[in-house]
Design a protein around this motif. Structure first.
Motif, PDB file in Angstrom:
ATOM      1  N   PRO A  36      47.815  66.271  53.280  1.00  0.00           N
ATOM      2  CA  PRO A  36      46.722  66.165  54.255  1.00  0.00           C
ATOM      3  C   PRO A  36      46.093  64.783  54.232  1.00  0.00           C
ATOM      4  O   PRO A  36      46.226  64.059  53.249  1.00  0.00           O
ATOM      5  N   LEU A  37      45.431  64.432  55.308  1.00  0.00           N
ATOM      6  CA  LEU A  37      44.686  63.175  55.339  1.00  0.00           C
ATOM      7  C   LEU A  37      43.280  63.467  54.842  1.00  0.00           C
ATOM      8  O   LEU A  37      42.631  64.404  55.291  1.00  0.00           O
ATOM      9  N   LEU A  38      42.837  62.639  53.924  1.00  0.00           N
ATOM     10  CA  LEU A  38      41.509  62.844  53.348  1.00  0.00           C
ATOM     11  C   LEU A  38      40.429  62.335  54.301  1.00  0.00           C
ATOM     12  O   LEU A  38      40.524  61.217  54.801  1.00  0.00           O
ATOM     13  N   GLU A  39      39.415  63.136  54.514  1.00  0.00           N
ATOM     14  CA  GLU A  39      38.297  62.690  55.339  1.00  0.00           C
ATOM     15  C   GLU A  39      37.510  61.630  54.565  1.00  0.00           C
ATOM     16  O   GLU A  39      37.409  61.691  53.349  1.00  0.00           O
ATOM     17  N   GLY A  40      36.947  60.695  55.299  1.00  0.00           N
ATOM     18  CA  GLY A  40      36.142  59.655  54.667  1.00  0.00           C
ATOM     19  C   GLY A  40      34.774  60.185  54.278  1.00  0.00           C
ATOM     20  O   GLY A  40      34.468  61.366  54.461  1.00  0.00           O
ATOM     21  N   THR A  41      33.938  59.284  53.779  1.00  0.00           N
ATOM     22  CA  THR A  41      32.619  59.694  53.299  1.00  0.00           C
ATOM     23  C   THR A  41      31.752  60.278  54.411  1.00  0.00           C
ATOM     24  O   THR A  41      30.780  60.969  54.148  1.00  0.00           O
ATOM     25  N   ASP A  42      32.130  60.020  55.673  1.00  0.00           N
ATOM     26  CA  ASP A  42      31.368  60.611  56.772  1.00  0.00           C
ATOM     27  C   ASP A  42      31.742  62.074  56.982  1.00  0.00           C
ATOM     28  O   ASP A  42      31.071  62.805  57.703  1.00  0.00           O
ATOM     29  N   GLY A  43      32.840  62.472  56.381  1.00  0.00           N
ATOM     30  CA  GLY A  43      33.229  63.877  56.466  1.00  0.00           C
ATOM     31  C   GLY A  43      33.928  64.257  57.752  1.00  0.00           C
ATOM     32  O   GLY A  43      34.292  65.409  57.943  1.00  0.00           O
ATOM     33  N   VAL A  44      34.112  63.307  58.637  1.00  0.00           N
ATOM     34  CA  VAL A  44      34.697  63.637  59.925  1.00  0.00           C
ATOM     35  C   VAL A  44      36.027  62.925  60.128  1.00  0.00           C
ATOM     36  O   VAL A  44      37.071  63.550  60.276  1.00  0.00           O
ATOM     37  N   GLN A  45      35.975  61.610  60.105  1.00  0.00           N
ATOM     38  CA  GLN A  45      37.185  60.865  60.384  1.00  0.00           C
ATOM     39  C   GLN A  45      37.965  60.592  59.116  1.00  0.00           C
ATOM     40  O   GLN A  45      37.414  60.638  58.014  1.00  0.00           O
ATOM     41  N   LYS A  46      39.262  60.341  59.287  1.00  0.00           N
ATOM     42  CA  LYS A  46      40.058  60.093  58.099  1.00  0.00           C
ATOM     43  C   LYS A  46      39.585  58.817  57.426  1.00  0.00           C
ATOM     44  O   LYS A  46      39.100  57.901  58.080  1.00  0.00           O
ATOM     45  N   MET A  47      39.725  58.810  56.121  1.00  0.00           N
ATOM     46  CA  MET A  47      39.246  57.663  55.364  1.00  0.00           C
ATOM     47  C   MET A  47      40.036  56.416  55.730  1.00  0.00           C
ATOM     48  O   MET A  47      41.262  56.430  55.717  1.00  0.00           O
ATOM     49  N   SER A  48      39.342  55.361  56.082  1.00  0.00           N
ATOM     50  CA  SER A  48      40.028  54.105  56.341  1.00  0.00           C
ATOM     51  C   SER A  48      39.066  52.957  56.154  1.00  0.00           C
ATOM     52  O   SER A  48      37.852  53.111  56.312  1.00  0.00           O
ATOM     53  N   LYS A  49      39.639  51.839  55.814  1.00  0.00           N
ATOM     54  CA  LYS A  49      38.802  50.685  55.557  1.00  0.00           C
ATOM     55  C   LYS A  49      38.083  50.255  56.832  1.00  0.00           C
ATOM     56  O   LYS A  49      36.909  49.904  56.817  1.00  0.00           O
ATOM     57  N   SER A  50      38.816  50.288  57.947  1.00  0.00           N
ATOM     58  CA  SER A  50      38.228  49.777  59.181  1.00  0.00           C
ATOM     59  C   SER A  50      37.062  50.642  59.661  1.00  0.00           C
ATOM     60  O   SER A  50      36.191  50.169  60.371  1.00  0.00           O
ATOM     61  N   LEU A  51      37.053  51.902  59.274  1.00  0.00           N
ATOM     62  CA  LEU A  51      35.938  52.752  59.689  1.00  0.00           C
ATOM     63  C   LEU A  51      34.768  52.659  58.710  1.00  0.00           C
ATOM     64  O   LEU A  51      33.697  53.210  58.948  1.00  0.00           O
ATOM     65  N   GLY A  52      35.015  51.979  57.600  1.00  0.00           N
ATOM     66  CA  GLY A  52      33.930  51.794  56.634  1.00  0.00           C
ATOM     67  C   GLY A  52      33.494  53.070  55.934  1.00  0.00           C
ATOM     68  O   GLY A  52      32.397  53.150  55.405  1.00  0.00           O
ATOM     69  N   ASN A  53      34.363  54.064  55.936  1.00  0.00           N
ATOM     70  CA  ASN A  53      33.989  55.341  55.298  1.00  0.00           C
ATOM     71  C   ASN A  53      34.857  55.599  54.069  1.00  0.00           C
ATOM     72  O   ASN A  53      35.203  56.726  53.773  1.00  0.00           O
ATOM     73  N   TYR A  54      35.205  54.536  53.387  1.00  0.00           N
ATOM     74  CA  TYR A  54      36.163  54.662  52.302  1.00  0.00           C
ATOM     75  C   TYR A  54      35.527  54.457  50.933  1.00  0.00           C
ATOM     76  O   TYR A  54      34.437  53.910  50.806  1.00  0.00           O
TER      77      TYR A  54
END
Length: 406
Positions: free
Chosen positions: A219-237
């Motif tokens: 599975p793809l891990l959700e980022g710290t926002d809990g919604v979108q997948k964790m990625s550096k560009s989204l800043g939720n990593y």
RNA sequence: GCAGGGGUGGUCGAGUGGUUAAUGGCACCGGGCUGUAAACCCGGCGGGCUAACGCCCUACGUAGGUUCAAAUCCUACCCCCUGCACCA
């Protein structure tokens, strides 16, 4: 471990294994012949910063290693030319040999926090793609029909929605699939976003008269926002190279609900134990906060040490629970003298602009030596021997020392 | 090249002559509460000046123009997207 036990172990956390019978057969054959399986994972050559999301799949690689198999960490230095398969970004810049080598080193330093170096092979797909030649490439392309390629969800959708789909993007799965042929991979791991590409590898291997690889989809891990997948560009990593205190804070900032997901995908905690904790939190027997602290410590221990984890917890408690000041506070120097508070905040980069500084002050977010300052026109005396402590919000601290001009 | 669609603040996305520094969501920031940087609630969210009321500047692809007044109308240009192009 029996084959059944091995299968169960490898199955944990996966979304899908295609096909499990094939995996069983490969495990049996490996045990019989004493030949380790070749387990492939493709990596992007341009982004060697690993975050928690990447570790989900790396943990699964480790599971294979624990069972004695060989992991091939493939750096797609050739595929990198094609760019992001999601179609968001254009072709990536060609990396120099030095840059690729440097990125590979960075990768190693990170993945070996989880993987056993002795059972890991680092490879590059330019090794075979560079010598393939255009005629070889065309011959390779003859093994796949356009229709097969267009079965990919993302491609089909973009065509249907009249969104652009460049030809080179269509080639991406082809190259990835050929990597599996070149490596004679037995198993390929990837996130759900890689499912199509990995299956393409199965097809192509059959075309080349090889046994098809098994697809292990995580599975793809959700980022710290809990919604979108964790990625550096989204800043939720949460990067695995981040300092312990930073990691601790970020883990504590995920929602209580998301914490279970992290327990499952980013720690070795068994599903039974997770269920127990979950029930305890629900009934009130355990405080979710304490469980989240435990999660943070387990994660930090993996990438730093248990000592670092304890220190990070202590630091967090000091600042957020007891509202004391952190252990170490950065000190900045400014010209000694009387400063208007907003001006000083901007000077030391605690605020990006005067307007922003005013807002922070008016909203009660600024403290000077522990005392709230909500007056925009307050002045602060900064001298060489007295360095006031400025706090902005709950977590930004700075000591400002004066420096006299000669 | 032709036909059609589109370019708005970090992002998504409203707005089609005038209380519009520009609705709303998201992200982000501050505060409250607490069991955490959870959840929830409140507030903020272009910049400069002012103790403050407030004043000023910059901004809706670019450059001009019309108008008392433009993100909104006109002209030119740039960029992005989709389709067409052959077999006739």
């Amino acid at each position: 471990m029996t084959i059944d036990e091995q299968l169960a172990y490898l199955r944990k956390g996966t979304v899908e294994i295609i096909r499990e019978e094939d995996l069983r057969a490969k495990l049996e054959k490996s045990a019989r012949t004493g030949t380790p399986l070749r387990v492939k994972l493709g990596a992007d050559p341009t982004a060697p910063d690993i975050h928690l999301g990447h570790t989900v799949v790396i943990r699964k690689l480790r599971a294979f290693q624990e069972l004695g198999h060989t992991v091939i960490f493939l750096i797609g230095d050739f595929t990198g030319l094609i760019g992001d398969p999601s179609g968001k970004s254009a072709t990536r810049p060609q990396l120099t040999r030095e840059e690729i080598a440097a990125n590979a080193e960075t990768y190693k330093a990170q993945i070996f926090k989880l993987l056993d170096p002795d059972q890991t092979v680092i490879d590059f797909n330019s090794r075979w793609m560079d010598t393939l030649g255009s005629d070889g490439f065309v011959r390779l392309a003859s093994h796949v029909t356009v229709k097969q390629i267009l079965e990919r969800d993302d491609f089909a959708k973009r065509l249907a929605e009249n969104r652009p789909l460049a030809l080179h993007e269509v080639l991406y799965p082809l190259v990835m699939a050929y990597d599996s042929v070149a490596l004679e991979a037995d198993v390929e791991l990837g996130g759900t976003d890689q499912k199509f590409n990995i299956l393409m590898g199965r097809n192509l291997q059959r075309e080349y008269a090889q046994e098809a690889q098994v697809a292990v989809i995580m599975p793809l891990l959700e980022g710290t926002d809990g919604v979108q997948k964790m990625s550096k560009s989204l800043g939720n990593y949460i990067g695995i190279n981040e300092p312990p205190s930073e990691m601790f804070g970020k883990v504590m900032s995920i929602s209580d609900e998301l914490m279970w997901r992290y327990y499952e995908l980013c720690t070795d905690t068994s599903l039974e134990e997770i269920e127990r904790m979950r029930a305890a939190a629900k009934s009130g027997a355990s405080n979710p906060r304490d469980l989240k602290v435990e999660l943070a410590k387990r994660i930090i221990t993996d990438f730093h040490s248990a000592t670092d984890a304890r220190a990070a917890e202590e630091e967090f408690n000091r600042v957020f629970k007891r509202k004391e000041t952190p252990d170490e506070i950065e000190e900045r120097t400014v010209t000694a003298g009387r400063w208007k508070l907003p001006r000083l905040l901007v000077e030391v980069s605690l605020a990006p602009s005067m307007a922003e500084a005013r807002r922070l002050i008016e909203q009660g977010g600024v403290r000077l030596d522990g005392e709230q300052r909500s007056q925009v026109n307050d002045e602060v005396e900064v001298t060489t021997d007295h360095a006031p402590l400025i706090q902005v919000g709950k977590r930004r601290f700075l000591r400002v020392r004066g420096q006299s001009l000669e």
